[in-house]
Design a protein around this motif. Structure first.
Motif, short mmCIF file in Angstrom:
data_model
loop_
_atom_site.label_atom_id
_atom_site.label_comp_id
_atom_site.label_asym_id
_atom_site.label_seq_id
_atom_site.Cartn_x
_atom_site.Cartn_y
_atom_site.Cartn_z
N GLY A 34 0.60 8.50 -4.94
CA GLY A 34 1.43 9.11 -3.91
C GLY A 34 0.77 9.11 -2.55
O GLY A 34 1.42 8.85 -1.53
N TYR A 35 -0.53 9.39 -2.52
CA TYR A 35 -1.26 9.36 -1.24
C TYR A 35 -1.19 7.97 -0.62
O TYR A 35 -1.03 7.82 0.58
N VAL A 36 -1.33 6.93 -1.45
CA VAL A 36 -1.23 5.55 -0.94
C VAL A 36 0.13 5.37 -0.27
O VAL A 36 0.22 4.83 0.85
N GLN A 37 1.19 5.81 -0.92
CA GLN A 37 2.53 5.62 -0.36
C GLN A 37 2.73 6.44 0.92
O GLN A 37 3.37 5.97 1.87
N ILE A 38 2.19 7.65 0.95
CA ILE A 38 2.29 8.47 2.16
C ILE A 38 1.55 7.81 3.33
O ILE A 38 2.10 7.68 4.42
N TYR A 39 0.32 7.39 3.09
CA TYR A 39 -0.44 6.75 4.16
C TYR A 39 0.20 5.43 4.57
O TYR A 39 0.15 5.06 5.75
N TRP A 40 0.82 4.73 3.63
CA TRP A 40 1.54 3.51 3.98
C TRP A 40 2.71 3.84 4.91
O TRP A 40 2.98 3.13 5.86
N GLY A 41 3.40 4.92 4.63
CA GLY A 41 4.50 5.36 5.50
C GLY A 41 4.01 5.65 6.91
O GLY A 41 4.67 5.29 7.89
N ASN B 86 -5.14 -9.20 9.97
CA ASN B 86 -5.94 -9.33 8.75
C ASN B 86 -6.14 -7.99 8.06
O ASN B 86 -6.06 -7.90 6.83
N ALA B 87 -6.39 -6.95 8.83
CA ALA B 87 -6.60 -5.62 8.25
C ALA B 87 -5.35 -5.13 7.52
O ALA B 87 -5.44 -4.59 6.41
N VAL B 88 -4.19 -5.36 8.12
CA VAL B 88 -2.94 -4.95 7.47
C VAL B 88 -2.72 -5.75 6.20
O VAL B 88 -2.33 -5.20 5.16
N GLU B 89 -2.96 -7.05 6.25
CA GLU B 89 -2.74 -7.89 5.07
C GLU B 89 -3.65 -7.47 3.92
O GLU B 89 -3.25 -7.51 2.75
N GLU B 90 -4.88 -7.07 4.23
CA GLU B 90 -5.83 -6.67 3.19
C GLU B 90 -5.39 -5.41 2.45
O GLU B 90 -5.66 -5.27 1.26
N VAL B 91 -4.71 -4.49 3.13
CA VAL B 91 -4.24 -3.28 2.44
C VAL B 91 -2.82 -3.44 1.89
O VAL B 91 -2.43 -2.72 0.98
N ALA B 92 -2.08 -4.40 2.44
CA ALA B 92 -0.70 -4.60 1.98
C ALA B 92 -0.66 -5.11 0.54
O ALA B 92 0.19 -4.67 -0.25
N ALA B 93 -1.56 -6.01 0.19
CA ALA B 93 -1.52 -6.61 -1.15
C ALA B 93 -1.69 -5.56 -2.26
O ALA B 93 -0.83 -5.46 -3.15
N PRO B 94 -2.75 -4.75 -2.24
CA PRO B 94 -2.87 -3.75 -3.32
C PRO B 94 -1.81 -2.65 -3.23
O PRO B 94 -1.35 -2.14 -4.24
N ARG B 95 -1.39 -2.31 -2.03
CA ARG B 95 -0.30 -1.32 -1.89
C ARG B 95 0.97 -1.84 -2.52
O ARG B 95 1.68 -1.12 -3.22
N SER C 177 -9.65 4.93 -2.62
CA SER C 177 -10.23 4.17 -1.51
C SER C 177 -9.15 3.44 -0.72
O SER C 177 -9.25 3.31 0.50
N LEU C 178 -8.13 2.97 -1.43
CA LEU C 178 -7.04 2.26 -0.75
C LEU C 178 -6.32 3.16 0.22
O LEU C 178 -6.03 2.76 1.35
N SER C 179 -6.02 4.39 -0.18
CA SER C 179 -5.32 5.29 0.75
C SER C 179 -6.18 5.57 1.98
O SER C 179 -5.68 5.60 3.10
N GLU C 180 -7.48 5.72 1.78
CA GLU C 180 -8.39 5.93 2.91
C GLU C 180 -8.43 4.70 3.81
O GLU C 180 -8.45 4.82 5.04
N GLU C 181 -8.41 3.52 3.21
CA GLU C 181 -8.44 2.28 3.99
C GLU C 181 -7.13 2.08 4.75
O GLU C 181 -7.13 1.63 5.90
N VAL D 260 -6.82 1.61 8.75
CA VAL D 260 -6.09 0.51 9.38
C VAL D 260 -5.06 1.05 10.37
O VAL D 260 -4.91 0.52 11.47
N ARG D 261 -4.38 2.13 10.01
CA ARG D 261 -3.43 2.75 10.95
C ARG D 261 -4.13 3.17 12.23
O ARG D 261 -3.67 2.89 13.34
N ARG D 262 -5.29 3.80 12.08
CA ARG D 262 -6.04 4.23 13.25
C ARG D 262 -6.56 3.03 14.04
O ARG D 262 -6.61 3.07 15.27
N LEU D 263 -6.88 1.96 13.35
CA LEU D 263 -7.33 0.74 14.02
C LEU D 263 -6.22 0.14 14.88
O LEU D 263 -6.43 -0.15 16.06
N ILE D 264 -5.04 -0.05 14.30
CA ILE D 264 -3.98 -0.72 15.06
C ILE D 264 -3.42 0.14 16.17
O ILE D 264 -2.80 -0.38 17.10
N THR D 265 -3.62 1.45 16.09
CA THR D 265 -3.15 2.33 17.16
C THR D 265 -4.23 2.61 18.19
O THR D 265 -4.00 3.34 19.15
N GLY D 266 -5.41 2.00 17.99
CA GLY D 266 -6.49 2.15 18.96
C GLY D 266 -7.26 3.45 18.84
O GLY D 266 -8.03 3.79 19.73
#
Length: 146
Positions: A22-29, A77-86, A127-131, A135-141
């Motif tokens: 669930g945390y993975v899905q929330i962070y993905w949202g 690249n960062a988004v693609e790396e988390v998208a696959a396991p999500r 670890s995936l939810s943390e990553e 990534v969200r913080r990365l793309i938003t600067g």
């Protein structure tokens, strides 16, 4: 009746594993909301279809016209790396097991669209939810590049 020893039941339960999924899905949202905000700020209309697909297209266009290509490429690249396991957790779950009396039993087995099977432990999912959040913080600067 013998009371349970707390040390014996200290491993993740099925509820713990479900919470981590669930945390993975929330962070993905949250990540998708950040992508949507970037698209809207760029004037890109997102009427239907996956936000990530529109965001990818937008970022790929940025690669051909933007001065800072390395940043754009690293964000993609960062988004693609988390998208696959999500995506495995969102679309490919085949089985879920967790026995709180057996160490290492909290596992999700997923099948990818190519037919490959992946075994994700509760630690990997955590670890995936943390990553994803990183990534969200990365793309938003909010944090510096990779």
């Amino acid at each position: 009746m013998t009371p349970l020893n707390n040390d014996d039941a200290s491993n993740p339960t099925l509820r713990d594993l479900a919470s981590e999924i669930g945390y993975v899905q929330i962070y993905w949202g949250f990540l998708e909301s950040a992508m949507l905000a970037q698209l809207q700020a760029a004037g890109v209309q997102v009427a239907k279809g996956p936000i990530i697909s529109r965001w990818r297209i937008h970022m790929q266009k940025q690669l051909s016209s933007k001065a800072d290509l390395a940043v754009t490429a690293s964000h993609l690249n960062a988004v693609e790396e988390v998208a696959a396991p999500r995506n495995l957790l969102a679309h490919g779950i085949q089985s879920v097991t967790a026995d709180p009396w057996e160490k290492g039993s909290a596992v999700v087995v997923c099948a990818a669209t190519d037919g490959s099977v992946h075994r994700l432990t509760v630690e990997m999912i955590r670890s995936l939810s943390e990553e994803i959040d990183r990534v969200r913080r990365l793309i938003t600067g909010q944090i510096a590049g990779l």
